[in-house]
Scaffold this motif. Structure first.
Motif, mmCIF file in Angstrom:
data_model
loop_
_atom_site.group_PDB
_atom_site.id
_atom_site.type_symbol
_atom_site.label_atom_id
_atom_site.label_comp_id
_atom_site.label_asym_id
_atom_site.label_seq_id
_atom_site.Cartn_x
_atom_site.Cartn_y
_atom_site.Cartn_z
ATOM 1 N N ARG A 51 0.891 -1.038 0.187
ATOM 2 C CA ARG A 51 0.137 -0.077 0.170
ATOM 3 C C ARG A 51 0.771 1.307 -0.205
ATOM 4 O O ARG A 51 0.690 2.219 -0.898
ATOM 5 N N LEU A 52 1.877 1.398 0.937
ATOM 6 C CA LEU A 52 2.574 2.405 0.990
ATOM 7 C C LEU A 52 3.527 2.649 -0.314
ATOM 8 O O LEU A 52 3.822 3.706 -0.804
ATOM 9 N N GLU A 53 4.103 1.523 -1.036
ATOM 10 C CA GLU A 53 4.449 1.448 -2.190
ATOM 11 C C GLU A 53 3.705 2.184 -3.415
ATOM 12 O O GLU A 53 4.079 3.103 -4.232
ATOM 13 N N ALA A 54 2.548 1.605 -3.454
ATOM 14 C CA ALA A 54 1.389 2.106 -4.480
ATOM 15 C C ALA A 54 1.564 3.796 -4.122
ATOM 16 O O ALA A 54 1.242 4.507 -5.111
ATOM 17 N N LYS A 55 1.261 4.102 -2.897
ATOM 18 C CA LYS A 55 1.178 5.611 -2.514
ATOM 19 C C LYS A 55 2.492 6.350 -3.157
ATOM 20 O O LYS A 55 2.022 7.456 -3.602
ATOM 21 N N LYS A 56 3.452 5.791 -3.184
ATOM 22 C CA LYS A 56 4.750 6.571 -3.263
ATOM 23 C C LYS A 56 4.541 6.756 -5.003
ATOM 24 O O LYS A 56 5.231 7.915 -5.367
ATOM 25 N N ARG A 57 4.267 5.612 -5.580
ATOM 26 C CA ARG A 57 4.304 5.664 -7.165
ATOM 27 C C ARG A 57 3.239 6.768 -7.524
ATOM 28 O O ARG A 57 3.679 7.412 -8.370
ATOM 29 N N ARG A 58 1.993 6.866 -6.945
ATOM 30 C CA ARG A 58 0.965 7.728 -7.241
ATOM 31 C C ARG A 58 1.555 9.281 -7.066
ATOM 32 O O ARG A 58 1.349 9.866 -7.544
ATOM 33 N N THR A 59 2.331 9.367 -5.810
ATOM 34 C CA THR A 59 2.996 10.717 -5.415
ATOM 35 C C THR A 59 3.820 11.215 -6.840
ATOM 36 O O THR A 59 3.885 12.301 -7.135
ATOM 37 N N ASP A 60 4.525 10.085 -7.280
ATOM 38 C CA ASP A 60 5.542 10.447 -8.219
ATOM 39 C C ASP A 60 5.009 10.904 -9.356
ATOM 40 O O ASP A 60 5.369 11.799 -10.137
ATOM 41 N N VAL A 61 3.820 10.023 -9.758
ATOM 42 C CA VAL A 61 3.166 10.467 -11.204
ATOM 43 C C VAL A 61 2.416 11.755 -10.946
ATOM 44 O O VAL A 61 2.700 12.529 -11.727
ATOM 45 N N LYS A 62 2.108 12.322 -9.900
ATOM 46 C CA LYS A 62 1.431 13.534 -9.654
ATOM 47 C C LYS A 62 2.463 14.520 -9.840
ATOM 48 O O LYS A 62 2.214 15.617 -10.218
ATOM 49 N N ARG A 63 3.619 14.282 -9.063
ATOM 50 C CA ARG A 63 4.769 15.297 -9.188
ATOM 51 C C ARG A 63 5.301 15.757 -10.346
ATOM 52 O O ARG A 63 5.367 16.809 -10.887
ATOM 53 N N LEU A 64 5.293 14.710 -11.332
ATOM 54 C CA LEU A 64 5.825 14.743 -12.701
ATOM 55 C C LEU A 64 4.609 15.692 -13.386
ATOM 56 O O LEU A 64 4.954 16.236 -14.315
#
Length: 70
Positions: A51-64
């Motif tokens: 769950r935390l890894e998926a949240k990190k991936r989502r954060t990176d996508v939004k940051r880009l």
């Protein structure tokens, strides 16, 4: 003492039948066994990490997606 009144219909006989049907459902509900209580559980360690890894991936996508001036 249990009293069930029905005045849905104009005919007394239909109201009696409706009251009997309502009584049957009340008795059937009272005789039904209660549902088993839910046993609380905790998410596994792997589930937490995924769950935390998926949240990190989502954060990176939004940051880009952000503009560089924000």
């Amino acid at each position: 003492m249990l009293t069930i009144a029905a005045s849905e219909y104009r005919a007394q006989l239909r109201n009696r039948d409706a009251a009997r049907a309502r009584l049957a459902t009340v008795v059937a509900d009272a005789l039904r066994a209660p549902a088993p209580q839910r046993r609380p559980t905790k998410p596994s360690r792997g589930a937490k990490e995924r769950r935390l890894e998926a949240k990190k991936r989502r954060t990176d996508v939004k940051r880009l997606r952000r503009s560089p001036y924000e």
